[in-house]
Design an enzyme around this catalytic site. Structure first.
Site, short mmCIF file in Angstrom:
data_model
loop_
_atom_site.label_atom_id
_atom_site.label_comp_id
_atom_site.label_asym_id
_atom_site.label_seq_id
_atom_site.Cartn_x
_atom_site.Cartn_y
_atom_site.Cartn_z
N ASP A 212 0.83 -1.19 0.00
CA ASP A 212 0.00 0.00 0.00
C ASP A 212 0.88 1.25 0.00
O ASP A 212 1.87 1.34 0.72
CB ASP A 212 -0.89 -0.02 1.25
CG ASP A 212 -1.94 1.06 1.25
OD1 ASP A 212 -2.79 1.05 0.35
OD2 ASP A 212 -1.92 1.91 2.17
N GLU A 272 1.71 -0.45 -5.06
CA GLU A 272 0.68 0.53 -5.34
C GLU A 272 1.39 1.89 -5.36
O GLU A 272 1.64 2.49 -4.32
CB GLU A 272 -0.43 0.55 -4.27
CG GLU A 272 -1.53 1.53 -4.63
CD GLU A 272 -2.23 2.15 -3.43
OE1 GLU A 272 -3.37 2.64 -3.61
OE2 GLU A 272 -1.66 2.18 -2.32
#
Length: 546
Positions: A212, A272
């Site tokens: 993330d 990401e």
């Protein structure tokens, strides 16, 4: 027999299916999906034809940002089950030939994490506070934030502490919600702890990590002010030089993580990273860093032939330059589902979400046609592809969620000015006639499901000619049978409102305009819509030579 020297690593060609656990399948009946629910539906995913699953966070969390606010990175939140449930799920997935990728959230913790609670109980300058980014405020009384940064979710990126006696204190940084304080990745204790977390999940058998906010973590040392002079996409300030995003220091972190992961067989890191241009994103997937990075420039490209060709070319060039596979993605838990997004007649408000009063909403039939055509185009491109749960059912964005049911922090931090991401997170339908359309045995659902979910339920589409589910199954099977993921792409001449290319023995053509396109010769392998002599608008076809 394929030798080790010629074997293609699985992640270079895999189709990876994202599971958003709280919205996938609920076995307990509390209205929130769980690990046991996932296990119960793994056979369906194997039958769909994907190669791996990626699970959004299921860790211990107060759930203020749907699990991306982690209080314990090495345990399962009781909402989702137990570590034993995880082990059972992983074992069943592996039995079915599915790899399992888990989400990891290294930019921040929950404010309820033991480390942050210790920081709150400690004094400025203490080792406990050094794990996070605490600063004194500006102004004569320190009552102004340390800089002018804005949270991705809206509002300031700083919150001030107050002592029990009411005396104001230091400020802490949170690029997301105030319940998600940013870690200080210059601190070796933070780095060592995440080495441990990576090993914990790989020792249990996890096949890799989706990382993330992989363009975050490192901040410019003096935390300078930054003035945004134009509208930008959510987490998309990297290309504008924002001091919180895409700093050079992140690459040292990823090289360290790669060294940890490489001590295990066949494990991967997927970034990401909201970074533009693609040439810069390639830095995240150099041979000693991540294995893959989500291709957000591709995801954000509209329904335009020239723009799509440009981003496909840029992607293939950028990733090939560092020896990484191109990756392709159209939907995930943070963006408007692509059937709804591609039908918009106004710019897509990325990071804000859409609702019933969003300008430029398209009609559902156009959205589904374009969604299917876009998927078939994507699955023909060389490299790896990501799918988001429910897209194989043709699910659109849910627009009419009542205000009192919305849960995304973006909605609450902007006082309802931005819809947020709830519309793509509504629990998916499995059985038309079951409670909660088969999502939960009790009929409970943490976000309300629209009545039209009954028509889109999996059991209504199974075996139904022309259904979106059967279309996805066929596309995934043919992608594998014809080796599209490893083939070379060569463009073909076609009118400007179309795209056409050869990949292996398959000719791919997509019509993005309003007028039909003449088809080249060949037999139709698969089409996203009806094809009769010409290729209709908003349709993709795969052809093989007669």
């Amino acid at each position: 027999m394929e030798s080790a020297a010629t074997r293609t690593e699985w992640w270079r060609t895999a189709v990876i299916y994202q599971i958003y656990p709280r919205s996938f399948a609920d076995a307990s009946g509390d209205g929130i999906g769980d690990l046991a629910g996932i296990t119960s539906r793994l056979d369906d995913l194997a039958a769909l034809g994907v190669d791996a699953i990626w699970l959004s966070p299921f860790y211990t969390s107060p759930q203020r940002d749907a699990g991306y606010d982690v209080a314990d990175f090495t345990d399962v939140d009781p909402l989702f089950g137990t570590l034993e449930d995880f082990d059972t799920m992983l074992e069943r997935a592996h039995d079915l030939g599915l790899k399992v990728i888990v989400d990891i959230v290294p930019n921040h913790t929950s404010s309820e994490h033991a480390w942050f609670q210790a920081a709150l109980a400690s004094q400025p300058g203490s080792p406990e506070r050094a794990r996070y980014i605490f600063r004194d405020g500006r102004g004569p009384d320190g009552d102004e934030p340390p800089n002018n940064w804005e949270s991705v979710f809206g509002g300031p990126a700083w919150t001030r502490l107050t002592r029990p006696d009411g005396t104001p204190e230091q400020w802490y940084l949170h690029l997301f919600d105030s319940s998600q304080p940013d870690l200080d990745w210059t601190n070796e204790e933070v780095r060592v702890e995440f080495d441990r977390i990576l090993r914990f999940w790989m020792d249990r058998g996890a096949d890799g990590f989706r990382v993330d906010v992989a363009h975050g973590l490192a901040k410019a040392p003096d935390l300078p002010d930054f003035v945004i002079t134009e509208d930008i996409d959510s987490m998309g300030a990297a290309q504008m030089g924002h001091p919180a995003w895409a700093q050079e220091g992140v690459h040292e972190i990823w090289r360290r993580w790669r060294a940890v992961v490489d001590k295990y067989d066949d494990r991967i890191l997927t970034a990401e990273a909201w970074v533009e241009p693609l040439a810069d994103m390639a830095a995240w997937v150099r041979p000693d860093e991540m294995h893959q990075a989500f291709n957000f420039p591709y995801l954000m490209t509209g329904w335009d032939a020239r723009a799509l060709r440009d981003v496909i070319d840029a992607s293939l060039d950028a990733f090939a330059s560092v020896g990484a596979p191109a990756t392709w993605v159209l939907s995930n838990h943070d963006v408007v589902r692509h059937p709804s997004r591609l039908a918009l007649t106004a710019p897509n408000p990325q990071g804000q979400g859409i609702g019933v009063d969003t300008p430029g909403l398209g009609d559902a039939s156009t959205g589904l046609r374009r969604g299917r055509a876009a998927t078939q185009l994507m699955l023909a491109l060389p490299g790896s592809a990501y799918m988001y749960q429910g897209e194989e059912l043709g699910l659109p964005e849910v627009l009419d969620i009542p205000a009192d049911a919305r849960q995304d922090p973006t909605w609450h931090r902007t006082q309802g000015e931005r819809y947020g991401r709830d519309g793509c997170r509504v629990p998916i339908p499995w059985n038309a006639d079951a409670p909660a359309f088969g999502f939960s045995p009790t009929g409970a659902s943490w976000l309300p499901q629209p009545a039209v979910w009954a028509d889109l339920a999996r059991d209504q589409q199974e075996g139904a000619h022309g259904s979106t589910l059967e279309f996805y199954r066929s596309a995934l099977r043919l992608r594998r049978e014809h080796g599209l993921a490893t083939a070379q792409l060569s463009w073909l001449d076609v009118p400007e409102h179309g795209l056409a290319f050869q990949v292996g023995d398959v000719t791919v053509m997509t019509n993005l305009g309003d007028a039909p396109l003449d088809l080249p010769g060949g037999d139709v392998l698969l089409a996203s819509g009806e094809v009769d002599g010409a290729l209709p608008p908003d349709t993709t076809v795969w052809l093989t030579r007669s």
